[in-house]
Design a protein around this motif. Sequence first.
Motif, mmCIF file in Angstrom:
data_model
loop_
_atom_site.group_PDB
_atom_site.id
_atom_site.type_symbol
_atom_site.label_atom_id
_atom_site.label_comp_id
_atom_site.label_asym_id
_atom_site.label_seq_id
_atom_site.Cartn_x
_atom_site.Cartn_y
_atom_site.Cartn_z
ATOM 1 N N THR A 45 0.820 -1.217 0.000
ATOM 2 C CA THR A 45 0.000 0.000 0.000
ATOM 3 C C THR A 45 0.850 1.262 0.000
ATOM 4 N N ASP A 46 2.008 1.217 0.668
ATOM 5 C CA ASP A 46 2.860 2.412 0.711
ATOM 6 C C ASP A 46 3.309 2.837 -0.681
ATOM 7 N N GLY A 47 3.542 1.869 -1.551
ATOM 8 C CA GLY A 47 4.012 2.197 -2.891
ATOM 9 C C GLY A 47 2.970 2.021 -3.975
ATOM 10 N N ALA A 48 1.713 1.808 -3.585
ATOM 11 C CA ALA A 48 0.676 1.486 -4.572
ATOM 12 C C ALA A 48 0.477 2.606 -5.588
ATOM 13 N N GLN A 49 0.399 3.840 -5.112
ATOM 14 C CA GLN A 49 0.158 4.955 -6.029
ATOM 15 C C GLN A 49 1.280 5.060 -7.051
ATOM 16 N N ALA A 75 -2.701 -4.714 -10.118
ATOM 17 C CA ALA A 75 -1.371 -4.541 -9.525
ATOM 18 C C ALA A 75 -1.506 -4.569 -7.999
ATOM 19 N N PRO A 76 -1.650 -3.418 -7.301
ATOM 20 C CA PRO A 76 -1.619 -3.489 -5.839
ATOM 21 C C PRO A 76 -2.774 -4.241 -5.212
ATOM 22 N N TRP A 77 -4.011 -4.107 -5.767
ATOM 23 C CA TRP A 77 -5.100 -4.825 -5.108
ATOM 24 C C TRP A 77 -4.955 -6.332 -5.252
ATOM 25 N N VAL A 171 -0.090 -7.982 -17.338
ATOM 26 C CA VAL A 171 -0.706 -7.601 -16.064
ATOM 27 C C VAL A 171 0.379 -7.496 -14.993
ATOM 28 N N ALA A 172 0.420 -6.374 -14.307
ATOM 29 C CA ALA A 172 1.543 -6.077 -13.422
ATOM 30 C C ALA A 172 1.723 -7.097 -12.310
ATOM 31 N N ALA A 173 0.629 -7.590 -11.734
ATOM 32 C CA ALA A 173 0.732 -8.441 -10.550
ATOM 33 C C ALA A 173 1.188 -9.862 -10.862
ATOM 34 N N ILE A 174 1.169 -10.272 -12.123
ATOM 35 C CA ILE A 174 1.417 -11.682 -12.428
ATOM 36 C C ILE A 174 2.728 -12.165 -11.857
ATOM 37 N N THR A 175 3.811 -11.457 -12.137
ATOM 38 C CA THR A 175 5.129 -11.910 -11.684
ATOM 39 C C THR A 175 5.183 -11.969 -10.160
ATOM 40 N N ALA A 176 4.666 -10.945 -9.495
ATOM 41 C CA ALA A 176 4.702 -10.920 -8.030
ATOM 42 C C ALA A 176 3.875 -12.056 -7.434
ATOM 43 N N LEU A 177 2.721 -12.351 -8.029
ATOM 44 C CA LEU A 177 1.890 -13.433 -7.511
ATOM 45 C C LEU A 177 2.546 -14.794 -7.742
ATOM 46 N N THR A 552 -7.984 -1.414 -1.976
ATOM 47 C CA THR A 552 -6.610 -1.912 -1.785
ATOM 48 C C THR A 552 -6.141 -1.639 -0.361
ATOM 49 N N ARG A 553 -6.330 -0.425 0.097
ATOM 50 C CA ARG A 553 -5.922 -0.081 1.466
ATOM 51 C C ARG A 553 -6.682 -0.921 2.494
#
Length: 573
Positions: A45-49, A75-77, A171-177, A552-553
């Motif tokens: 959440t700190d870096g979501a924006q 991404a962040p959510w 999709v941004a979150a794919i790698t992180a997930l 997200t928050r």
Amino acid sequence: MTSPVLDIEALDRAVAELREGAGTWAAAPLAERVALLERLLPRITDGAQDMVAACARAKGYAPDSTWAAEDWAGAPWALAQTASAYLRVLRRVAAGEEPVEARAVGEHDGRVVVDVFPATGWDALLLNGFTARVWTRPGTTVDGVRERAAGAYRGRPAAPGVALVLGAGNVAAITALDILHKLYVDGQVVLAKMNPVNAYLRPHFERIFAEFVGRGWVRFVDGGAVEGAHLAAHDGVDGIHVTGSERTHDAIVWGTDEQAGDRRRADTPLNTKPFSSELGGVSPCIVTPGQWSAADFRFQAEHIVTSKMNNSGHNCVATQVLVLPRDWDGSERLLTEIRRVLRELPARTDYYPGTDRRLAAVRSAHPEAETHGDGDCRILVTDVAAADGRDMLLTEEVFGSALGIVRLPGDTPEAFLGEAVAFANDRLPGTLGATLLVHPKTEKAHRAAVGAAVAGLRYGTVGVNCWSAIGFLLGYTPWGAYPGHTRQSIGSGVGFVHNAFMLADGDIEKTVLRAPFAPAPRGLFGGSPSLSPRPPYFVTNRTGVITLKRVTRFTAAPALAGLPGIFASALRG
């Protein structure tokens, strides 16, 4: 222009560092793993924006554009939702409870099923009316499914190892997930090679996973196909996960030389490492005939266009083929509304490499195609021949903003759905996701036919009145292709990711999502009762950005004080 020099030393060093850390991750106690997730959530959440702004800039629009809702969701959510899902399940295990509540596992029509969403009261409130049920494979038992869940934390620890994650560029979150899955489900440390298309996300991921990087459990590297090939063949890499195309899988497993085809036919791969993958395909949306109101046509047109235009169609489960009943008087009304939505959406660019070439090929194959929106960039082909085995809309993943319409016979839901399921299963390549739209009154009157269609669709995720991509976002839901693909015929891939309840891969057949057919308050009077307004991920939602920012928050740190703002924004969407 000279090509960049492959920095083999840096790649090998990353592998060596991870091999040193693999044992310490395997030995990390459950309490420590839980604490790491607790500390990871605030970093999301700190870096979501900033992460969303980076995504928006790369795609060519402003961070406050309505298009940026897809970046908050994807991404962040998505990352906060999945991390929270793992955290909840691991806390249960740490408390001596089963990962899945006993009441969530049961039988339905002779099949063992697991109700995985909503998993909390907050889930039921924020996505009211949305549900997800995992169907297990024939032959499984209730006791077996419960016993095998989260085996790595219940006496069957995974062997230490290094996993290579070849990141997706869309999709941004794919790698992180995928990193979270490899760490927490498979028990391996992770070398994540960023995709060149969204390598700008690397500093954001390094900050989110800072503790894991600092302790030698995660490493990030840049590069393209050459770097990926070097790492995939590296003796220090124990397994591979890729999100991408069938071509990427085949290049790694069979090679790219003249002997690749011979190796494939003989099943003598160059690379024999354990391999999991999510590779997309041609995804259908099937519309069941019924008595729809004017508002139903408008809402479902927005739903269908969302499933096409989210991320400019650069999604592995973007709807590419809309399957309509040939004899239903609602088909033309629905197409009229789809045209309206396509025209009214704000302009955006196609950012993914090769999109111009692929869309030009669609236009060349279909000179009669309609184009809509600024720049005529949204392609609608309204009469694709279902029997044409050469039409690229039916044979290739376009990965862009082109939608083909196939009309099938059947003057009753029973007859039409039988034709539609057979067409989707037998004619369209890929088994990742399919969407089925059906009015609740139609389903009530033809329950057996709708049930047979849901059971018959051979897809890893089937969304009933819910775009199948939502299964990617929920964390608790396994995400992957329908079982049965092999390395010689990889299709949409093998294995499942996310899967926060850590159900055994061998138990999972598919996930069935359900969502309200109509939004609140209208759905309350049309057989689709829920409190959910227009979903914030709809491309037509006016307040999606602020709603998803607040969600997200809240997901990362639930508190009653956060609910009024979410509801106030959601109701204005």
